[in-house]
Design a protein around this motif. Structure first.
Motif, PDB file in Angstrom:
ATOM      1  N   MET A 239      90.113  42.134 -10.467  1.00 32.70           N
ATOM      2  CA  MET A 239      89.314  40.991 -10.906  1.00 32.70           C
ATOM      3  C   MET A 239      88.747  41.260 -12.290  1.00 32.70           C
TER       4      MET A 239
ATOM      5  N   PHE B  45      85.947  39.809 -14.781  1.00 27.52           N
ATOM      6  CA  PHE B  45      84.793  38.921 -14.741  1.00 27.52           C
ATOM      7  C   PHE B  45      84.551  38.282 -16.097  1.00 27.52           C
TER       8      PHE B  45
ATOM      9  N   ALA C 209      81.777  42.777 -17.066  1.00 30.87           N
ATOM     10  CA  ALA C 209      81.175  43.703 -16.095  1.00 30.87           C
ATOM     11  C   ALA C 209      81.686  45.125 -16.258  1.00 30.87           C
TER      12      ALA C 209
ATOM     13  N   ASP D 289      76.889  42.087 -11.602  1.00 30.82           N
ATOM     14  CA  ASP D 289      78.303  42.063 -11.962  1.00 30.82           C
ATOM     15  C   ASP D 289      78.989  43.422 -11.858  1.00 30.82           C
ATOM     16  N   GLU D 290      78.332  44.453 -12.358  1.00 29.90           N
ATOM     17  CA  GLU D 290      78.976  45.769 -12.351  1.00 29.90           C
ATOM     18  C   GLU D 290      79.188  46.261 -10.927  1.00 29.90           C
TER      19      GLU D 290
ATOM     20  N   SER E 226      81.841  38.051 -17.606  1.00 25.95           N
ATOM     21  CA  SER E 226      80.980  38.924 -18.405  1.00 25.95           C
ATOM     22  C   SER E 226      81.645  40.274 -18.649  1.00 25.95           C
TER      23      SER E 226
END
Lengths: 281, 345
Positions: B78, B80, B84, A170-171, B82
């Motif tokens: 964006m 996310f 992120a 994700d990062e 989570s």
């Protein structure tokens, strides 16, 4: 993830288990270590220094450090690349790749040395060609490095794979949408996130590389002052009944390993806060 | 400045994630992609962001062919699910990332970046949190930081993936209002993905309802609610009941009584009629299905009833508190009369 702080053992079972662990640790690790240092120091400081100052021993120490200095970065780069590839992409044969990475843990180091002999030894597949072109691999530095690289290959990759799996992509994806390019993502996101595991893997890899005996023994040729690493030098000295010199060298090797571990502990202590922040996320 | 998505199809090895999806987002619009899990809404968002490539179709923004642009060149903000957030960076560094990562010639000066970060921290009401790390923030605060980070690059479109998914109900409602306000202030075209119909209807200007990779209906929240095109939309947008009847001349005959129908498809004859909990009346003697009261629950200003018919079928209804319904209790026998039913193909 936050876990309940552990407390001192209280029940009989807990105390018993702790005692077993401590006793076993003392018997299996501390006792031999103390013995090495004790034997080395028994004869006094002067024979110890004399043994260490021996040109062959100094050459062995230098060679050991040189081999580790080449092998460890190679395995660090490979480890990062392998962990990246395994945790960031789906492909056929991933399981096989993981198994192959583990192979050096399971096969005997002697075999890891022998394969290089089979490839590059005088009677090996490329032996004739190498001799023709005057390239020395076995019984020389390249052979020692190859043998060490093979044996210590899993350390960095094995540290990184679970962590990078856990952290997910994700990062990195977020960084991409924010305009970061490949190397920016690697150096500014991926590397900082894995630096502790990487360091830990590198330190373990270093300790193992310096102590490697079996594989190195096969490809070394045991040329004193030239292809003898510290572990090989210890064996030779011991076999010649030079007990003091052998234990002196052994204590140096143990010392190098201890320095490695000390370094790790110091770094962990120094950056405890940051480490905790990384884990808690 | 509008976003145009035309005939997008995306197939994964085993199933079609999206088939022939076409919609448009007006400049400054707040658009929701609503659907159950597996409906392809997140896949669609990833295509918009450039994190995936469609098999066919086109995505354009303001005349630019988006499919020819790499994710990092689309300038899309964006957020996310989570969040992120970069765990090793402070909140301020996180927000500044999209600016500091630019090549030297396009990078704003340090002072400009600092000013931008400060104004964004103010926008998300976390002025004093710049030096903290993500791990030291609550879920809602992280969410806001993720939004600020996305806004820092002055995005052409803002994409939000289940923006409130990981938050508890109270924080969620709060953030929803706040997000809408931010959107109205910044005016950036926003597309967000959600499986929560209440969230979509509450927040979005228009809603795209997806089912199994296809668009079921696009419309304003009220339109979708009042004028659902398919049974799926009707059912997905809220609690509902079903009953079998016969469609005849714009009404459904349930045998003994008939109810005016909104007909969206299907032909005269046997049909399944659907009705909302509040499009009903219960009475002791009037027409309707004979049902037994299972439970009486207060639902704010209303009363919620659970009713069971002769065949075991369960209905859920809602009524204003009035003399008739307030006396009801579990075990009573009443007649349930739908006042408006929908018939779909």
């Amino acid at each position: 993830m936050r876990s309940r702080p552990a407390e001192a053992p209280k029940t009989p079972a807990a105390i018993g288990l702790s005692l077993v662990a401590v006793f076993w640790l003392g018997l299996i690790i501390l006792l031999p270590l103390v013995t090495v240092l004790f034997e080395a120091s028994k004869a006094g400081v002067e024979p110890f220094l004399a043994a260490v100052a021996e040109p062959d021993t100094i050459a062995a120490i230098q060679l050991t450090l040189l081999v580790a200095a080449i092998a460890v970065p190679l395995n660090a780069i490979f480890g990062i690349a392998a962990a990246w590839c395994i945790t960031r992409f789906e492909f056929k044969g991933k399981g096989l790749l993981l198994t192959i990475i583990d192979l050096p843990f399971t096969i005997s180091p002697v075999i890891a040395g022998l394969v290089w002999m089979l490839l590059f030894g005088a009677q090996g597949w490329f032996g004739a060609w190498l001799r023709l072109n005057d390239i020395h691999i076995v019984f020389a530095l390249p052979g020692l490095v190859l043998a060490t690289v093979l044996v210590t290959l899993p350390f960095v990759a094995r540290e990184l794979i679970p962590l990078m799996n856990d952290q997910g992509t994700d990062e990195e994806v977020a960084a991409r949408t924010l305009g970061a390019r490949g190397w920016d993502i690697f150096f500014r996101i991926t590397l900082p996130n894995i630096k502790w595991a990487l360091l830990y893997g590198v330190l373990l890899c270093t300790a193992r590389a310096m102590g490697e005996f079996g594989a190195v023994s096969v490809v070394s040729g045991h040329i004193r002052g030239q292809t003898n690493t510290l572990p090989l030098q210890i064996e030779i000295l011991y076999n010649q009944y030079e007990a003091v010199a052998a234990f002196a060298c052994a204590s140096i090797l143990a010392g190098l390993a201890l320095i490695t571990l000390l370094l790790k502990s110091v770094l962990e202590w120094r950056f405890a806060g940051e480490l905790a922040a990384n884990r808690r996320h | 400045m509008s976003l145009t998505v035309s005939n997008i199809t995306k197939t994964f090895t085993k199933f079609a994630a999206l088939s022939d999806v076409t919609f448009e987002a007006e400049p400054g619009e707040f658009l929701a992609l609503l659907g159950p899990s597996g409906s392809g809404k997140t896949t669609l968002l990833r295509l918009l962001a450039g994190l995936d490539v469609p098999d066919s179709g086109a995505i354009a923004f303001d005349g630019d062919n988006f499919l020819a642009l790499n994710a990092r060149d689309r300038r899309i903000g964006m957020v996310f699910q989570s969040y992120a957030l970069f765990r090793h960076m402070t909140v301020a560094e996180n927000i500044a990332f999209g600016l500091t990562v630019r090549p030297a010639k396009d990078r704003p000066s340090k002072a400009d970046i600092k000013a931008k970060v400060e104004s964004l921290l103010k926008l998300i009401q976390l002025e004093d949190y710049g030096k903290r790390f993500p791990a030291q923030l609550s879920g809602g605060q992280r969410q806001r930081v993720a939004l600020a980070r996305a806004l820092a690059i002055s995005p052409r479109i803002l994409l939000l993936d289940e923006p409130f998914g990981a938050l508890d109900a109270l924080v969620r409602k709060d953030l929803r209002r706040w997000l809408r306000r931010i959107h109205d202030e910044t005016g950036v075209t926003t597309v967000f993905v959600t499986h929560d119909q209440e969230e979509a209807l509450d927040l979005a200007d228009r809603v795209v309802v997806l089912k199994e990779g296809r668009i079921e209906q696009i419309g304003k929240p009220l339109e979708l609610y009042r004028d659902p095109a398919t049974a799926f939309v009707f059912e997905f947008l809220g609690a509902n009941n079903q009953a079998s009847g016969t469609l005849r001349g714009g009404s459904v005959d349930f045998g003994g009584f008939s109810v005016p129908a909104i007909v969206k498809g299907g032909s005269e004859g046997a049909v399944t009629a659907r009705f909302r909990p509040f499009d009903t009346q219960v009475s002791r003697s009037g027409p309707g299905f004979p049902v037994k009261v299972l439970s009486v629950l207060p639902a704010g200003a209303n009363l919620r009833l659970e009713l069971q018919g002769d065949g075991g079928e369960v209905y859920e209804t809602q009524h204003a508190h009035d003399a008739d319904t307030s006396e009801l209790k579990a075990g009573d026998t009443v007649n349930l009369l739908p006042t408006k039913v929908y018939v779909f193909a």
